[in-house]
Design a protein around this motif. Structure first.
Motif, PDB file in Angstrom:
ATOM      1  N   ILE A  27     -21.498  -5.565   1.892  1.00 56.01           N
ATOM      2  CA  ILE A  27     -21.905  -4.626   0.845  1.00 56.01           C
ATOM      3  C   ILE A  27     -20.702  -4.299  -0.046  1.00 56.01           C
ATOM      4  CG2 ILE A  27     -21.584  -2.462   2.174  1.00 56.01           C
ATOM      5  CD1 ILE A  27     -24.452  -3.185  -0.323  1.00 56.01           C
ATOM      6  N   ASP A  28     -19.517  -4.292   0.546  1.00 55.04           N
ATOM      7  CA  ASP A  28     -18.305  -4.075  -0.260  1.00 55.04           C
ATOM      8  C   ASP A  28     -18.151  -5.237  -1.249  1.00 55.04           C
ATOM      9  OD1 ASP A  28     -15.942  -3.096  -1.217  1.00 55.04           O
ATOM     10  OD2 ASP A  28     -14.804  -3.335   0.626  1.00 55.04           O
ATOM     11  N   ASN A  29     -18.248  -6.465  -0.761  1.00 55.45           N
ATOM     12  CA  ASN A  29     -18.151  -7.640  -1.635  1.00 55.45           C
ATOM     13  C   ASN A  29     -19.282  -7.673  -2.663  1.00 55.45           C
ATOM     14  OD1 ASN A  29     -15.839  -8.641  -0.429  1.00 55.45           O
ATOM     15  ND2 ASN A  29     -16.949  -9.947   1.011  1.00 55.45           N
ATOM     16  N   GLU A 123     -20.747   4.341  -8.471  1.00 57.09           N
ATOM     17  CA  GLU A 123     -20.864   5.420  -7.484  1.00 57.09           C
ATOM     18  C   GLU A 123     -21.867   5.061  -6.374  1.00 57.09           C
ATOM     19  OE1 GLU A 123     -19.067   7.826  -6.942  1.00 57.09           O
ATOM     20  OE2 GLU A 123     -20.230   9.285  -5.778  1.00 57.09           O
ATOM     21  N   MET A 124     -22.994   4.457  -6.759  1.00 59.87           N
ATOM     22  CA  MET A 124     -23.963   4.032  -5.730  1.00 59.87           C
ATOM     23  C   MET A 124     -23.323   3.011  -4.783  1.00 59.87           C
ATOM     24  SD  MET A 124     -27.694   3.344  -7.434  1.00 59.87           S
ATOM     25  CE  MET A 124     -29.013   3.957  -6.402  1.00 59.87           C
ATOM     26  N   GLY A 125     -22.566   2.088  -5.352  1.00 57.06           N
ATOM     27  CA  GLY A 125     -21.902   1.062  -4.550  1.00 57.06           C
ATOM     28  C   GLY A 125     -20.894   1.695  -3.601  1.00 57.06           C
ATOM     29  N   ARG A 126     -20.111   2.656  -4.151  1.00 59.92           N
ATOM     30  CA  ARG A 126     -19.096   3.329  -3.333  1.00 59.92           C
ATOM     31  C   ARG A 126     -19.776   4.037  -2.152  1.00 59.92           C
ATOM     32  NH1 ARG A 126     -16.961   7.818  -2.227  1.00 59.92           N
ATOM     33  NH2 ARG A 126     -18.424   9.062  -3.461  1.00 59.92           N
ATOM     34  N   LEU A 127     -20.892   4.698  -2.432  1.00 61.59           N
ATOM     35  CA  LEU A 127     -21.618   5.420  -1.375  1.00 61.59           C
ATOM     36  C   LEU A 127     -22.174   4.454  -0.333  1.00 61.59           C
ATOM     37  CD1 LEU A 127     -23.427   8.098  -3.561  1.00 61.59           C
ATOM     38  CD2 LEU A 127     -21.865   8.606  -1.664  1.00 61.59           C
ATOM     39  N   ASP A 128     -22.761   3.337  -0.786  1.00 70.08           N
ATOM     40  CA  ASP A 128     -23.297   2.357   0.171  1.00 70.08           C
ATOM     41  C   ASP A 128     -22.189   1.815   1.080  1.00 70.08           C
ATOM     42  OD1 ASP A 128     -25.943   2.560  -0.543  1.00 70.08           O
ATOM     43  OD2 ASP A 128     -26.129   0.547  -1.373  1.00 70.08           O
ATOM     44  N   VAL A 129     -21.026   1.543   0.505  1.00 68.27           N
ATOM     45  CA  VAL A 129     -19.902   1.032   1.309  1.00 68.27           C
ATOM     46  C   VAL A 129     -19.475   2.094   2.328  1.00 68.27           C
ATOM     47  CG1 VAL A 129     -17.477   0.317   1.244  1.00 68.27           C
ATOM     48  CG2 VAL A 129     -19.091  -0.590  -0.462  1.00 68.27           C
ATOM     49  N   GLU A 130     -19.394   3.340   1.878  1.00 74.02           N
ATOM     50  CA  GLU A 130     -18.984   4.424   2.779  1.00 74.02           C
ATOM     51  C   GLU A 130     -20.015   4.598   3.897  1.00 74.02           C
ATOM     52  OE1 GLU A 130     -17.014   7.567   0.605  1.00 74.02           O
ATOM     53  OE2 GLU A 130     -17.910   9.021   1.983  1.00 74.02           O
ATOM     54  N   HIS A 190     -29.813  -0.852  -3.644  1.00 70.69           N
ATOM     55  CA  HIS A 190     -28.809   0.111  -3.168  1.00 70.69           C
ATOM     56  C   HIS A 190     -29.473   1.220  -2.344  1.00 70.69           C
ATOM     57  CE1 HIS A 190     -26.096  -1.633  -6.257  1.00 70.69           C
ATOM     58  NE2 HIS A 190     -25.117  -1.084  -5.580  1.00 70.69           N
ATOM     59  N   GLU A 191     -30.624   1.670  -2.822  1.00 70.11           N
ATOM     60  CA  GLU A 191     -31.327   2.766  -2.154  1.00 70.11           C
ATOM     61  C   GLU A 191     -31.872   2.318  -0.789  1.00 70.11           C
ATOM     62  OE1 GLU A 191     -35.162   3.002  -2.694  1.00 70.11           O
ATOM     63  OE2 GLU A 191     -35.343   4.847  -1.564  1.00 70.11           O
ATOM     64  N   ARG A 192     -32.452   1.124  -0.735  1.00 65.47           N
ATOM     65  CA  ARG A 192     -32.990   0.616   0.528  1.00 65.47           C
ATOM     66  C   ARG A 192     -31.872   0.389   1.544  1.00 65.47           C
ATOM     67  NH1 ARG A 192     -36.914   1.652   2.727  1.00 65.47           N
ATOM     68  NH2 ARG A 192     -37.012  -0.253   3.935  1.00 65.47           N
ATOM     69  N   PHE A 193     -30.723  -0.088   1.058  1.00 63.46           N
ATOM     70  CA  PHE A 193     -29.577  -0.300   1.951  1.00 63.46           C
ATOM     71  C   PHE A 193     -29.271   1.001   2.695  1.00 63.46           C
ATOM     72  CE2 PHE A 193     -25.111  -0.372   3.080  1.00 63.46           C
ATOM     73  CZ  PHE A 193     -24.903  -1.669   3.529  1.00 63.46           C
ATOM     74  N   ALA A 194     -29.173   2.083   1.931  1.00 65.79           N
ATOM     75  CA  ALA A 194     -28.845   3.383   2.531  1.00 65.79           C
ATOM     76  C   ALA A 194     -29.964   3.871   3.456  1.00 65.79           C
ATOM     77  CB  ALA A 194     -28.560   4.402   1.428  1.00 65.79           C
ATOM     78  N   ASP A 195     -31.213   3.623   3.066  1.00 64.82           N
ATOM     79  CA  ASP A 195     -32.356   4.017   3.917  1.00 64.82           C
ATOM     80  C   ASP A 195     -32.281   3.380   5.304  1.00 64.82           C
ATOM     81  OD1 ASP A 195     -33.590   5.501   1.974  1.00 64.82           O
ATOM     82  OD2 ASP A 195     -35.141   4.019   1.496  1.00 64.82           O
ATOM     83  N   HIS A 196     -31.984   2.085   5.323  1.00 66.58           N
ATOM     84  CA  HIS A 196     -31.882   1.394   6.615  1.00 66.58           C
ATOM     85  C   HIS A 196     -30.773   2.012   7.476  1.00 66.58           C
ATOM     86  CE1 HIS A 196     -34.809  -1.790   6.088  1.00 66.58           C
ATOM     87  NE2 HIS A 196     -34.305  -2.088   4.904  1.00 66.58           N
TER      88      HIS A 196
END
Lengths: 218, 218
Positions: A27-29, A123-130, A190-196
């Motif tokens: 997800i970082d890449n 910002e969404m990307g940063r949050l997903d990585v975190e 991005h949203e689904r990534f965080a949901d999982h």
């Protein structure tokens, strides 16, 4: 026998942590590839997704094997069943990273990130990585404080997801249809990534806090 | 003991069929709600999704209970583990139907189906409904011919999904951003719905044909 079983459960946990680490790198890449139109990085994510898929299948086989040989009950059984579900969610997180990377590749040499949404997707990307990093730590340490943090960060991702739609449906939006499509899909991924991640965090929390007698949410 | 176990496996199968039937009704209602802007029908789909979620959770609990009490091995174990995965996929299919219904509700009294894509979405909806019905029959009869048919229909859904993007990214597209967003999301939901059906069909096929020794795809 009991000792062997404990070692096997540790092996399951170690493998979940290992897959989660790969998802975290992906997800970082992927978000870097998407935000900076880096097609080489996008291709790496796409390749790495096969590796994540293979590891998830291998972990499932190990879990089924443990069920067959050790015949666990009660909490031990729930740990193994949860591992099957966590691996499925990690595999989907890898897919979401791959989808984000594919957007970067499809649009190359054009930028995939629609104008006016650069800072939102950064910002969404940063949050997903975190979230992915905290998830790896949660799987390693079972520190349920991290589950709470992941949930809070997911709330922020959801807010950004809504803000993307506000933007593309607002009067100031000048994007071409391709930008509207990309914004819609990228935001959803991005949203689904965080949901999982939240769904995995809940499972770890249930197991760690003794709430495992409750039916697990799917 | 063996006989009790067989009865329990039949109970699992019956429940999967029952959930699949509800999913089939939901996708039928959802695509009608979406294609005809029927908000009452959309609301029914959203309500019914809770029922699908509850049934999926109850089925998972039954499966875990069977694992604990019966301690199945080999093919029997794979049947129970597959049931857990199939229920997760059915639950997601219900979510996709709900998402399609929500698009109809959000846009009401406007039409959710973008102009120029009416026939495409009518056809995608028809295919998703057919896939859901065949999936219910497949779960009931384990007739693997149906798995093949589901795969072929999923290919058609994929083609239509691609054609939606061709349309909205083509020169003749005159849709407002809201139409572009709706087309993108609706198409994705229809496509994912069919994907989940294929993934379930593969699992049933593996179990029915004796290929269950192979690692199951996630």
């Amino acid at each position: 026998m009991r000792e062997v079983f404990q070692l096997e459960l540790e092996e399951v946990q170690d493998r979940l942590v290992a897959i989660s680490e790969l998802v975290s790198i992906s997800i970082d890449n992927a978000t870097q590839a998407f935000n900076n139109s880096n097609v080489a990085l996008a291709e790496r994510v796409i390749e790495d997704d096969h590796r994540i898929d293979e590891l998830a299948i291998a972990l499932d086989e190990l879990a089924i094997n443990i069920l067959a040989r050790q015949q666990p009950v009660a909490r031990d059984l729930r740990i193994v069943v949860s591992a099957l579900r966590i691996s499925a969610s990690l595999e989907r997180m890898g897919d979401m990273a791959e989808h984000i990377a594919q957007l970067a590749r499809y649009r190359f040499p054009e930028k995939a990130v629609p104008k006016g949404l650069r800072s939102t997707f950064a910002e969404m990307g940063r949050l997903d990585v975190e979230i992915a990093r905290k998830l790896t730590d949660l799987l390693r340490t079972e520190d349920v404080k991290l589950a709470e943090e992941i949930r809070n960060e997911d709330d922020k991702v959801d807010e950004l997801h809504v803000s993307v739609f506000d933007k593309v449906l607002g009067e100031t939006w000048k994007g071409e249809p391709v930008a509207t499509v990309d914004a819609t899909l990228a935001s959803r991924y991005h949203e689904r990534f965080a949901d999982h991640a939240v769904s995995i965090a809940k499972k770890v929390q249930y197991l760690a806090t003794g709430d495992w007698q409750q039916p697990l949410e799917a």
